[in-house]
Scaffold this active site. Sequence first.
Site, PDB file in Angstrom:
ATOM      1  N   TYR A 224       2.563 -31.759  13.415  1.00 33.83           N
ATOM      2  CA  TYR A 224       2.142 -30.490  13.252  1.00 33.83           C
ATOM      3  C   TYR A 224       0.618 -30.463  12.913  1.00 33.83           C
ATOM      4  CZ  TYR A 224       7.011 -29.421  12.963  1.00 33.83           C
ATOM      5  OH  TYR A 224       8.387 -28.812  13.012  1.00 33.83           O
ATOM      6  N   SER A 257      -5.819 -32.905   5.271  1.00 31.35           N
ATOM      7  CA  SER A 257      -5.647 -33.006   6.819  1.00 31.35           C
ATOM      8  C   SER A 257      -4.647 -34.039   7.269  1.00 31.35           C
ATOM      9  CB  SER A 257      -7.112 -32.896   7.337  1.00 31.35           C
ATOM     10  OG  SER A 257      -7.940 -33.954   7.115  1.00 31.35           O
ATOM     11  N   GLY A 260      -1.985 -34.918   3.686  1.00 34.49           N
ATOM     12  CA  GLY A 260      -1.399 -33.854   2.903  1.00 34.49           C
ATOM     13  C   GLY A 260      -0.854 -32.584   3.587  1.00 34.49           C
ATOM     14  N   ARG A 261      -0.478 -32.867   4.835  1.00 29.29           N
ATOM     15  CA  ARG A 261      -0.118 -31.810   5.419  1.00 29.29           C
ATOM     16  C   ARG A 261       1.415 -31.515   4.999  1.00 29.29           C
ATOM     17  NH1 ARG A 261      -1.744 -33.182  11.816  1.00 29.29           N
ATOM     18  NH2 ARG A 261      -2.963 -34.782  10.667  1.00 29.29           N
ATOM     19  N   SER A 262       2.111 -32.571   4.586  1.00 32.30           N
ATOM     20  CA  SER A 262       3.601 -32.095   3.924  1.00 32.30           C
ATOM     21  C   SER A 262       3.588 -31.234   2.745  1.00 32.30           C
ATOM     22  CB  SER A 262       4.339 -33.646   3.592  1.00 32.30           C
ATOM     23  OG  SER A 262       4.443 -34.586   4.843  1.00 32.30           O
TER      24      SER A 262
END
Length: 534
Positions: A224, A257, A260-262
């Site tokens: 994603y 980016s 830390g997208r979760s």
Amino acid sequence: MAKVWEDNELRLAADVLVIGGGPAGTWAALTAATNGSKVILVDKGYCGTSGATAPSGTGVWYIKPDEKLREEARQSRYLLGGKLAEVPWMNRVLDRTYENMNKLGSLGYPFPKDDIGDPYKRGLQGPEYMKLMRKLVQKAGVQILDHSPVLELLADEHGVGGATGVRTQSGQTWTVRAGAVVIATGGCAFLSKALGTNVLTGDGYLLAAESGADFSGMEFSNAYAICPTFSSVTKTAYYRYASFYHEDGSIVEGAGSQRGRSIIARNLLQGRQVYASLDQAPEDIRPLLRVNQTNFFLPFDRLGIDPFKDKFPVTLRLEGTVRGTGGIRIVDEQCSTIVPGLYAAGDAATRELICGGFTGGGSHNAAWAMSSGSFAGEGAAKFAKDLGDKAANRQLKSVSTTTFTKSGSGQILSKTGEAIQAVQEEVMPYDRNLFRTQKGLEGSINRLDGLWNDLRERVTTQDLAGVRHREAAAMTATARWMYNTARERTETRGMHKREDFPELDAAQRYRLISGGLDQVWTQKAEVNKEAVTP
């Protein structure tokens, strides 16, 4: 190559047929032609403007042949990718990428100059890059069929030997007989509207599977990308300069980016809008960022937003296997599949070999596209040459799971639209694809199996409606390979995240091979060793 028309069908012959006109496909075509093969390239869109690379800039994994620099480059993704990459493949790709990028400069690509006046070769502007590649391919004598998606592969006892499809602008069908075929159709982004990806629906995966090829790393398929809610441009690399905020202006702790997208996804799942600002970008590089990714900034400029100062709402847009690492399994240095005469390159092929279970936009993907395209082009040209006199007398037959007819009812497109929506409902939600659980995966697999069986039984047409039907079938098949392998990997590794198994398990440092159509199978394979295919 003379055109032959029979019953309104274009019939052609070549040594090598390349399916896909992005970086991997054009490098494959150029290399095969340079090695003396007659080559035809067919593109679902317009070669040079369609696909993920064409509309924007991309970084490239270009490292000078300095051993210290190369070692740093190898290690940069090794741990991040769950220790699944292989050093010999990294070295081959680094060498070929260095060679091809230098070749691009000598052939006319306008590399910008760095501070000391040397060409800066760690990035490419998609429009200029793909415009040049189309020009080079044509100059090499390759025949290009634009707007000509493939519907089915053809094969005989010698292996894959061509394909049939439709020219969507004229409605005419086409057949190409070839000594070897390269699949360079990109990955699958499930029609998520990420920039440049709406032609990337997993078509090559389905074609490969129908001929008997298998896959590797399909669990690493839940990429994603951070994206403004008002834009389709997914350039997550720019968010290394971002701070992330809640609506009240407080910091979203842990958001980032790369790792830390979760955190962003969990907030969005809870109904909490996340905002970003590129306020960490140093003043002196902000003009360079604009030059490197002009289209990234266009939506901001239209809305009067300064992304370096203002906060703007973001979401996560699915890019699936386009920015994942799974794909068609390759079994040798020429990017052969397990099916004779069939080769895979670029995002259509697995990239585990160079980045394990984690990658992103550009960089490794861009390097893999140009290098694997070159390898596949060489392999396909040699295979076609070795066929010799056998090529002229091949009795080729379709290997498709779809039954085609010349004309059909007007209900086909509406039913296809329903099927596409059903697939998207399984793969787009964060709590089904990004955060995986045994219960969630099994529920999705059961629903996708039912959808596949329904699509499998439909007769479709050799026209645009048939193309859309095949897209729906390809997306469904892709999701089934994704989720069956994700169910088997009971750990969290690379981009594959299991809520019920949140830790990396050292005992699961292996590849997962998958395949099958009506019955999907999975199998473990050791890293550095080829799997035994069922």
